[in-house]
Design a protein around this motif. Structure first.
Motif, short mmCIF file in Angstrom:
data_model
loop_
_atom_site.label_atom_id
_atom_site.label_comp_id
_atom_site.label_asym_id
_atom_site.label_seq_id
_atom_site.Cartn_x
_atom_site.Cartn_y
_atom_site.Cartn_z
N UNK A 16 57.44 11.24 -21.16
CA UNK A 16 57.04 12.21 -22.18
C UNK A 16 58.24 12.51 -23.08
N UNK A 17 57.96 12.66 -24.36
CA UNK A 17 59.00 13.01 -25.32
C UNK A 17 58.47 14.09 -26.26
N UNK A 18 59.33 15.06 -26.57
CA UNK A 18 58.95 16.12 -27.50
C UNK A 18 60.06 16.28 -28.53
N UNK A 19 59.64 16.35 -29.80
CA UNK A 19 60.57 16.60 -30.89
C UNK A 19 60.08 17.84 -31.62
N UNK A 20 60.88 18.90 -31.60
CA UNK A 20 60.52 20.18 -32.20
C UNK A 20 61.17 20.28 -33.58
N UNK A 21 60.35 20.27 -34.62
CA UNK A 21 60.83 20.34 -36.00
C UNK A 21 60.50 21.68 -36.65
N UNK A 22 60.14 22.69 -35.86
CA UNK A 22 59.73 23.97 -36.42
C UNK A 22 60.84 24.67 -37.18
N UNK A 23 62.11 24.39 -36.86
CA UNK A 23 63.24 25.00 -37.56
C UNK A 23 63.87 24.04 -38.56
N UNK A 24 63.17 22.98 -38.90
CA UNK A 24 63.70 21.98 -39.83
C UNK A 24 62.93 22.01 -41.14
N UNK A 25 63.60 21.57 -42.19
CA UNK A 25 62.94 21.38 -43.48
C UNK A 25 63.36 20.03 -44.03
N UNK A 26 62.51 19.49 -44.87
CA UNK A 26 62.77 18.21 -45.50
C UNK A 26 62.75 18.43 -47.00
N UNK A 27 63.91 18.42 -47.62
CA UNK A 27 63.99 18.76 -49.05
C UNK A 27 63.80 17.56 -49.96
N UNK A 28 64.28 16.43 -49.55
CA UNK A 28 64.20 15.27 -50.43
C UNK A 28 62.88 14.54 -50.21
N UNK A 29 62.90 13.23 -50.24
CA UNK A 29 61.68 12.46 -50.06
C UNK A 29 61.12 12.66 -48.65
N UNK A 43 51.97 4.10 -22.30
CA UNK A 43 51.69 4.88 -21.09
C UNK A 43 52.51 6.17 -21.07
N UNK A 44 52.70 6.75 -22.24
CA UNK A 44 53.48 7.98 -22.35
C UNK A 44 52.86 8.91 -23.37
N UNK A 45 53.41 10.11 -23.47
CA UNK A 45 52.93 11.10 -24.42
C UNK A 45 54.08 11.57 -25.30
N UNK A 46 53.81 11.63 -26.59
CA UNK A 46 54.79 12.12 -27.55
C UNK A 46 54.19 13.33 -28.25
N UNK A 47 54.95 14.41 -28.28
CA UNK A 47 54.52 15.63 -28.95
C UNK A 47 55.51 15.97 -30.05
N UNK A 48 55.00 16.11 -31.27
CA UNK A 48 55.80 16.52 -32.41
C UNK A 48 55.40 17.94 -32.78
N UNK A 49 56.34 18.87 -32.74
CA UNK A 49 56.08 20.24 -33.18
C UNK A 49 56.49 20.32 -34.64
N UNK A 50 55.48 20.52 -35.49
CA UNK A 50 55.66 20.45 -36.93
C UNK A 50 55.14 21.74 -37.56
N UNK A 51 55.87 22.29 -38.55
CA UNK A 51 55.37 23.50 -39.23
C UNK A 51 53.98 23.27 -39.82
#
Length: 111
Positions: free
Chosen positions: A30-43, A53-61
């Motif tokens: 399992x992998x989790x990437x938390x982007x709730x405190x991130x911003x993407x200003x450019x492109x 056989x795995x789970x990926x969770x992306x936490x996105x605003x």
């Protein structure tokens, strides 16, 4: 940012105002990437995902416009955020593009 989880788990939290992308590999893990405190200003930021056989969770605003360009084989790719920008307009650049493959695994977006 690179997140690799093989027969285990890996959780990362990103806090930046210049997020450009990441690579995530989850094989029997399992992998989790938390982007709730991130911003993407450019492109558009790009997250490349391989889930076997795995789970990926992306936490996105919830206010990010996300384009899913993934292939699911006996797996699932789904945006489970409560409220999310649901834009089918392909002429505007999304905040995040998720690419990759889920084979007997899942790729989920949450807030």
């Amino acid at each position: 940012v690179t997140v690799v989880s093989i027969f285990g788990s890996d959780d990362r939290r990103i806090s930046t105002d210049e997020f450009t992308g990441a690579e995530i590999v989850a094989i029997f893990g399992d992998a989790e990437l938390d982007l709730l405190d991130a911003t993407s200003r450019s492109k558009s930021a790009v997250v490349e995902v391989v889930s076997v056989f795995g789970d990926v969770e992306l936490r996105v605003p919830a206010d990010w416009d996300v384009r899913l360009e993934t292939l699911a084989i006996f797996g699932d790719t789904i945006d489970r955020r409560r409220r999310h920008a649901d834009s089918d307009d392909t002429t505007t650049e999304p905040d995040l593009i998720v690419t990759g493959v889920a084979i007997f695994g899942d790729i989920q977006l949450r807030d």
